[in-house]
Design an enzyme around this catalytic site. Structure first.
Site, PDB file in Angstrom:
ATOM      1  N   ALA C 240     -26.586  -7.835  -6.490  1.00 29.34           N
ATOM      2  CA  ALA C 240     -27.308  -6.581  -6.739  1.00 29.34           C
ATOM      3  C   ALA C 240     -28.655  -6.837  -7.421  1.00 29.34           C
ATOM      4  CB  ALA C 240     -26.443  -5.660  -7.592  1.00 29.34           C
ATOM      5  N   HIS C 241     -29.407  -5.793  -7.628  1.00 24.33           N
ATOM      6  CA  HIS C 241     -30.762  -5.931  -8.153  1.00 24.33           C
ATOM      7  C   HIS C 241     -30.794  -6.495  -9.572  1.00 24.33           C
ATOM      8  CE1 HIS C 241     -30.774  -1.339  -9.305  1.00 24.33           C
ATOM      9  NE2 HIS C 241     -29.692  -1.940  -9.698  1.00 24.33           N
ATOM     10  N   ASN C 242     -31.819  -7.351  -9.780  1.00 25.48           N
ATOM     11  CA  ASN C 242     -32.099  -7.913 -11.100  1.00 25.48           C
ATOM     12  C   ASN C 242     -31.072  -8.911 -11.601  1.00 25.48           C
ATOM     13  OD1 ASN C 242     -33.281  -4.756 -11.386  1.00 25.48           O
ATOM     14  ND2 ASN C 242     -34.645  -6.471 -11.809  1.00 25.48           N
TER      15      ASN C 242
END
Lengths: 341, 341, 341
Positions: C240-242
């Site tokens: 997922a993001h980051n």
């Protein structure tokens, strides 16, 4: 085209926010508390990151009223800073919608109907009787089969497949690799062999849904598989045939939902949750990460299953005991009875 | 071309079924008990839906002998109504096979061999020495690498990738996004860094298999990864290198099988099951949803692991206790011993 | 072009290995102990396969010093036979890198920059300002969006999507169906509806990473999602993001990592593990198959969660008891207290 700069006063007025500090502070971009620099706006919503506020190099921060006193820089005040930040950040998104028109390489069936201001990218194929409505974007490499419809303002980013009889509402966003309308997994056992149960239904996606990368949503066996409006699915989710998901429900990555299950409105399904087939989950249910839902849920609330992570050898001992938990409980009951005598 | 209508008498004779009621009833489509209307045939197989029989608007229903008396409409009688319905429903599938021939945009290596009556869709590329047999369909956007073979009557719906050395049997159906023949995950640790173990084997898919959307089946490291005949895989399944799956085994969505594991014939693997590498599962094994199989299974039967969903706070308390289950069991044993004195 | 043959003596010298038996033995290929034949080299690394050594038809075997005495055929001696075999097997990989140049069907934005010796396959599209460095391979059907970079010697096998702002290091290998740089799953709840939080960050992939088929890695919300060098991801993994993953960490298939989590260096994450968002896992952590990591891990070591597979009815009884485990523990404590009186 570079995004325009805005003053804090302009942002406060435009989004109905409070303002502490110099309203002439200029904002030309956005960033995290830890990384934003001069000219950038940050935000504080999750208390986990509160310690980063004191050291931020951002030019301004969006935060809750109670956090303003701790801010070393000018602030925009919002009851929900995450919502306010989301709205402001959209001003600084450099992406431009692609130009209207159909790429020369696209292969479009003569019976398909494409709105004049839609964008059809390179290597897109569109099958018989399919429709792309006004302003829709069908990115490079998408395959649209027969009898599909893509509503006004929707975007298939790239390499999305709509197999057949898939109807997408308005303002829907679908990420690469998603496959909608593949045959449901319908099999009947006949004398030791499988025979395929024809999958004749479609998929209906309501307005304002978002569907993540490599997510799959199968067509119904007879009726349709349905996502109501504003359903949000993350990446690598599997939705089997004839599932129905209620409006405003969101699912994080890697969730699997088996066939013919109905999920209510405003549910939050965390990552890697598994949901059995032919059950119902009522409105306003939260299922925590990696939970396994075998039976219907009839009461709103938060649910979980599984065990907690621990050091491997200790886990092994406990897991071995779990195989005899019923026996252990019976022994305890017997002992308790005996001690009562 | 609209599917033809059939009378109940014709269907009963064609499929060897019993008939109750008016044999001249005309059937032009199929539907669920809840949604079928005039001119449509429905079915009752899962007892869960028996309550819908009384109110059905279908013109006729396929069901078991014992259910006929409760039907408000004419019936076809079958010992297995789901199998009978699957066969009948195939008459009403409106899909037409695409026309033979190769789309002008396809890029085909001169050394590839394509049967004259095969269909090769738009934006397909086919690599050196690959073969597409009689009547096979390679849908839009498929990438077929080198040294692959697609057997007679098989269909790659769209955007399927066969990387290299993938041999597909006859009448196999592969849904969009599936990737067969990618490198297995072979790594060796060398002085703190990974080095790649070359993956030189292939993938062999037996006749009559079905492979779901976005499912991945890696090529073997040295030998092949093998699916025997009539194996049925749902969407988003991961089959690692050198796995072998026995004939007639079916797996529901989101299953993962680690490398070099052998799974027997006629197994049923429910959704989201995880199967360890280098183990063997014998014939006729059922693994329930989300089960985790760490060791070999040598006896046919039904297996499960995991815990049941419950309200989140109660779950948290129980999960915390689980971390000390072995200690708890020891305490109980000590107490039992003491009480024996 | 057929791979060249090598004598055992040549291989021993080239890779610094010991030699037992006839150094003139000719090796023209590789295979498993069970299947290798005349002219082929095999290996014994996993003790699980030691019983196959006595019957091997291979012409030679790579193995540990202690196993040489049991070999019926000449041996190469290595302290780590798997590493030695990996290096030797690479000599026998028949794959040839595709010729330099851009396929006539590719659609490349005028502002993109492609190295002269890069290979761009059929039906590839490359967006504005993207760069493909020396010797890189972009296989058939890949979609490269805007502002992406593919480093020297990297390979996107086929049908890989880089959505936007994805920077790939050198010698990176990405398998078909992978999607990098799709929007992270960022939503804010606003009066009963979801609003999208703009995803403005990118993805950075370090040198020597490998990314499996149908794996997804989202772009960051504001900062980037990062894989450091030599990270190895198997198929169908969701990042997922980051998220940030430390150098030399490897993850097996079907792992999911939620947003903003940081994973250390040299970690081994087994198949189907789920990792919560906003946590940290330190260096040198092993998580066993299907483990669920809800909280940060601060000590190196091996971790696990879950329960063991067992016969379904016994499992059901135990799982039912688990829902009352806290109560059971309390009863036991009360009983123990009572018995102390």
């Amino acid at each position: 085209m570079a995004p325009t700069a805005h003053t804090l006063s302009q942002l406060a007025e435009r989004f109905g926010l409070g303002l502490h500090g110099d309203g002439q502070t200029t904002i030309a971009g956005v960033g995290t508390l830890a990384r934003a620099g001069a000219g950038e706006l940050s935000f504080l919503a999750n208390p986990r990151y509160r310690s980063e506020l004191a050291h931020t190099q951002a030019s301004a921060v969006v935060l809750r009223p109670g956090d303003a006193v701790a801010s070393p820089v000018p602030c925009l005040i919002a009851s929900d800073p995450y919502v306010a930040f989301a709205r402001i950040a959209a001003l600084f998104d450099p992406r431009q919608p692609p130009a209207a028109g159909t790429h020369a390489s696209a292969v479009i069936d003569p019976s398909a109907r494409i709105a004049a201001d839609a964008h059809i990218g390179a290597f897109v194929s569109i099958g018989a009787r399919s429709v792309v409505e006004a302003g829709a974007i069908v990115g490079a490499g998408c395959v649209i089969g027969e009898d599909c419809a893509i509503g006004a303002g929707s975007e298939l980013v790239a390499r999305v497949t709509l197999v057949t009889r898939v109807r997408i509402g308005q303002r829907v966003l679908i990420h690469p690799g998603a496959v909608l309308g593949a045959d449901g997994f319908g099999l009947a056992r006949d004398g030791g062999r499988w025979i395929k149960v024809p999958q004749l239904g479609g998929v209906v996606i309501g307005d304002d849904c978002e569907i993540g990368a490599n997510t799959t949503i199968d067509r119904g066996a007879l009726d349709d598989t349905v996502l109501e409006e504003d359903v949000r699915l993350d990446n690598q989710i599997q939705i089997a045939h004839n599932v129905r998901i209620g409006a405003h429900t969101a699912m994080a990555g890697c969730v699997g939902v088996a066939g013919s299950t109905r999920i209510g409105r405003n549910c939050l399904i965390a990552g890697a949750v598994g949901i059995n087939g032919h059950i119902e989950i009522c409105d306003n249910v939260v299922v925590h990460a990696a939970g396994v839902v075998l039976s219907s849920i009839t009461e709103p609330g938060e649910y979980a299953s599984g065990t907690l992570l621990q050091e491997h050898r200790a886990w092994r001992r406990n897991a071995t005991r779990y195989k005899h938990l019923d026996e252990l409980a019976r022994k305890l009951a017997a002992l308790a009875k005996e001690s009562e005598r």
